[in-house]
Write a protein that holds these residues in place. Structure first.
Motif, PDB file in Angstrom:
ATOM      1  N   LEU A  13       0.817  -1.208   0.000  1.00  0.00           N
ATOM      2  CA  LEU A  13       0.000   0.000   0.000  1.00  0.00           C
ATOM      3  C   LEU A  13       0.857   1.267   0.000  1.00  0.00           C
ATOM      4  CD1 LEU A  13      -3.036  -0.782   2.336  1.00  0.00           C
ATOM      5  CD2 LEU A  13      -2.845  -0.930  -0.149  1.00  0.00           C
ATOM      6  N   TYR A  14       2.022   1.191   0.598  1.00  0.00           N
ATOM      7  CA  TYR A  14       2.928   2.337   0.582  1.00  0.00           C
ATOM      8  C   TYR A  14       3.321   2.670  -0.856  1.00  0.00           C
ATOM      9  CZ  TYR A  14       7.098   5.173   1.432  1.00  0.00           C
ATOM     10  OH  TYR A  14       8.041   6.178   1.432  1.00  0.00           O
ATOM     11  N   ASP A  15       3.619   1.644  -1.643  1.00  0.00           N
ATOM     12  CA  ASP A  15       3.976   1.858  -3.047  1.00  0.00           C
ATOM     13  C   ASP A  15       2.808   2.455  -3.824  1.00  0.00           C
ATOM     14  OD1 ASP A  15       6.483   0.791  -2.544  1.00  0.00           O
ATOM     15  OD2 ASP A  15       5.890  -1.246  -3.132  1.00  0.00           O
ATOM     16  N   VAL A  16       1.600   1.997  -3.523  1.00  0.00           N
ATOM     17  CA  VAL A  16       0.414   2.537  -4.186  1.00  0.00           C
ATOM     18  C   VAL A  16       0.234   4.015  -3.855  1.00  0.00           C
ATOM     19  CG1 VAL A  16      -2.113   2.441  -4.274  1.00  0.00           C
ATOM     20  CG2 VAL A  16      -0.783   0.324  -4.306  1.00  0.00           C
ATOM     21  N   LEU A  17       0.366   4.356  -2.586  1.00  0.00           N
ATOM     22  CA  LEU A  17       0.181   5.735  -2.150  1.00  0.00           C
ATOM     23  C   LEU A  17       1.226   6.662  -2.767  1.00  0.00           C
ATOM     24  CD1 LEU A  17      -0.624   5.125   1.625  1.00  0.00           C
ATOM     25  CD2 LEU A  17      -2.237   5.780  -0.166  1.00  0.00           C
ATOM     26  N   LYS A  18       2.466   6.207  -2.822  1.00  0.00           N
ATOM     27  CA  LYS A  18       3.524   7.022  -3.406  1.00  0.00           C
ATOM     28  C   LYS A  18       3.316   7.208  -4.902  1.00  0.00           C
ATOM     29  CE  LYS A  18       7.569   7.599  -2.340  1.00  0.00           C
ATOM     30  NZ  LYS A  18       9.042   7.574  -2.188  1.00  0.00           N
ATOM     31  N   THR A  19       2.839   6.161  -5.579  1.00  0.00           N
ATOM     32  CA  THR A  19       2.598   6.255  -7.019  1.00  0.00           C
ATOM     33  C   THR A  19       1.453   7.219  -7.307  1.00  0.00           C
ATOM     34  OG1 THR A  19       3.374   3.982  -7.323  1.00  0.00           O
ATOM     35  CG2 THR A  19       2.080   4.949  -9.108  1.00  0.00           C
ATOM     36  N   ILE A  20       0.401   7.141  -6.510  1.00  0.00           N
ATOM     37  CA  ILE A  20      -0.713   8.079  -6.676  1.00  0.00           C
ATOM     38  C   ILE A  20      -0.249   9.506  -6.429  1.00  0.00           C
ATOM     39  CG2 ILE A  20      -2.877   8.860  -5.636  1.00  0.00           C
ATOM     40  CD1 ILE A  20      -3.389   6.619  -7.440  1.00  0.00           C
ATOM     41  N   GLU A  21       0.546   9.698  -5.404  1.00  0.00           N
ATOM     42  CA  GLU A  21       1.051  11.031  -5.101  1.00  0.00           C
ATOM     43  C   GLU A  21       1.872  11.589  -6.258  1.00  0.00           C
ATOM     44  OE1 GLU A  21       2.803  13.030  -1.172  1.00  0.00           O
ATOM     45  OE2 GLU A  21       4.097  11.493  -2.002  1.00  0.00           O
ATOM     46  N   GLN A  22       2.698  10.745  -6.879  1.00  0.00           N
ATOM     47  CA  GLN A  22       3.491  11.191  -8.021  1.00  0.00           C
ATOM     48  C   GLN A  22       2.597  11.524  -9.211  1.00  0.00           C
ATOM     49  OE1 GLN A  22       6.979  11.716  -8.098  1.00  0.00           O
ATOM     50  NE2 GLN A  22       6.235  12.815  -9.900  1.00  0.00           N
ATOM     51  N   LEU A  23       1.564  10.712  -9.424  1.00  0.00           N
ATOM     52  CA  LEU A  23       0.609  10.980 -10.502  1.00  0.00           C
ATOM     53  C   LEU A  23      -0.051  12.334 -10.315  1.00  0.00           C
ATOM     54  CD1 LEU A  23      -1.270  10.295 -12.865  1.00  0.00           C
ATOM     55  CD2 LEU A  23      -2.688   8.978 -11.262  1.00  0.00           C
ATOM     56  N   TYR A  24      -0.512  12.605  -9.106  1.00  0.00           N
ATOM     57  CA  TYR A  24      -1.173  13.876  -8.835  1.00  0.00           C
ATOM     58  C   TYR A  24      -0.209  15.051  -8.992  1.00  0.00           C
ATOM     59  CZ  TYR A  24      -5.223  11.316  -6.940  1.00  0.00           C
ATOM     60  OH  TYR A  24      -6.327  10.517  -6.773  1.00  0.00           O
ATOM     61  N   SER A  25       1.042  14.845  -8.588  1.00  0.00           N
ATOM     62  CA  SER A  25       2.046  15.894  -8.730  1.00  0.00           C
ATOM     63  C   SER A  25       2.318  16.191 -10.199  1.00  0.00           C
ATOM     64  CB  SER A  25       3.338  15.471  -8.028  1.00  0.00           C
ATOM     65  OG  SER A  25       4.353  16.439  -8.203  1.00  0.00           O
ATOM     66  N   ASP A  26       2.389  15.155 -11.020  1.00  0.00           N
ATOM     67  CA  ASP A  26       2.627  15.338 -12.451  1.00  0.00           C
ATOM     68  C   ASP A  26       1.460  16.077 -13.109  1.00  0.00           C
ATOM     69  OD1 ASP A  26       5.005  14.014 -12.154  1.00  0.00           O
ATOM     70  OD2 ASP A  26       4.271  12.093 -12.924  1.00  0.00           O
ATOM     71  N   ILE A  27       0.234  15.747 -12.676  1.00  0.00           N
ATOM     72  CA  ILE A  27      -0.937  16.446 -13.215  1.00  0.00           C
ATOM     73  C   ILE A  27      -0.860  17.929 -12.893  1.00  0.00           C
ATOM     74  CG2 ILE A  27      -3.440  16.731 -12.960  1.00  0.00           C
ATOM     75  CD1 ILE A  27      -3.595  13.693 -12.542  1.00  0.00           C
ATOM     76  N   GLU A  28      -0.512  18.242 -11.665  1.00  0.00           N
ATOM     77  CA  GLU A  28      -0.411  19.640 -11.248  1.00  0.00           C
ATOM     78  C   GLU A  28       0.647  20.389 -12.060  1.00  0.00           C
ATOM     79  OE1 GLU A  28       0.419  22.262  -7.180  1.00  0.00           O
ATOM     80  OE2 GLU A  28       0.080  20.095  -7.068  1.00  0.00           O
TER      81      GLU A  28
END
Length: 248
Positions: A13-28
């Motif tokens: 789940l840590y890997d999932v959360l970090k990947t989502i965070e990176q996705l959101y950062s890239d969108i921004e």
């Protein structure tokens, strides 16, 4: 990074959360360029995209939002985990009437929307994918090129419009019109991020998760899942003997 994610270090789940965070950062990052070029934006305090619409989200989105709430709104997260969907009942959403009439209230819409706050979204830092993409991303047309249709509630940004007033066709920019890639490059010199690319990155996290659920259903389950994992990851309190033992 959400501080809460550090507590899941070493887990899937840590890997999932970090990947989502990176996705959101890239969108921004991608949207920042587009927003600087595009001559329209959301009206202050609008929130109409949250009215009559409740997102259906995938588990990865729900887990990220749950982690954000456990860090920033723990009491509220605990309440939602305990009551489930019942935590979102008996609520009204009221739209602002700009014509001077009475406000319109209704019961549907995003369960995390608050009409009484200036910006309405009560979980902005942890909000879901569609909430980040809507209005400031495009899709592909039949020709394979990106296209963009502004939300009908968007308004011209005077600072941008004034600076680009001499550009041919700038005065024709309007909400509701669908712009093709060539038209956007001619008018704005940029195109918005592609919605499909962000969605594909999200779905790649768990290809088996093909059925998104309403936010009111997915969020309580995600909070419970993270709370249970935290229960097993958190070291127990040390069993220290009393500093003043009783006499034998």
């Amino acid at each position: 990074m959400i501080k809460e994610t550090a507590r899941f270090s070493g887990t899937v789940l840590y890997d999932v959360l970090k990947t989502i965070e990176q996705l959101y950062s890239d969108i921004e990052t991608d949207q920042k360029v587009w927003k600087e070029k595009a001559p329209v934006g959301c009206p202050d305090g609008c929130g109409k995209c949250c009215m009559h619409f409740e997102p259906e989200i995938y588990e990865a989105e729900a887990l990220y939002l749950a982690a954000w709430m456990l860090e920033n709104q723990k009491e509220r997260a605990d309440h939602i985990a305990e009551l489930g969907e019942a935590a979102f009942t008996h609520r009204d959403i009221c739209s602002r009437n700009d014509e001077g009439g009475s406000d319109e209230c209704y019961e549907d819409g995003c369960v995390l929307f608050d009409p009484k706050t200036p910006y309405h979204c009560t979980v902005y830092g942890g909000r879901c994918l569609i909430c980040r993409l809507f209005g400031f991303s495009g899709d592909h047309g039949k020709d394979g090129y990106i296209r963009w249709k502004p939300c009908r509630h968007m308004q011209p940004l005077n600072s941008v419009a004034d600076a680009a007033a001499e550009l041919s066709g700038m005065q024709a920019v309007q909400a509701g019109h669908q712009y093709g890639q060539d038209e956007m490059m001619c008018l704005f010199g940029a195109v918005p991020p592609f919605m499909g690319a962000a969605s594909s990155r999200l779905l790649a996290l768990n290809p088996d998760d093909t059925h998104p659920q309403p936010l009111r259903t997915a969020l309580p389950a995600a909070i419970r899942k993270l709370k249970m994992l935290l229960h097993f990851l958190t070291p127990p309190e040390p069993d220290c003997p009393s500093p003043h033992p009783l006499s034998a």
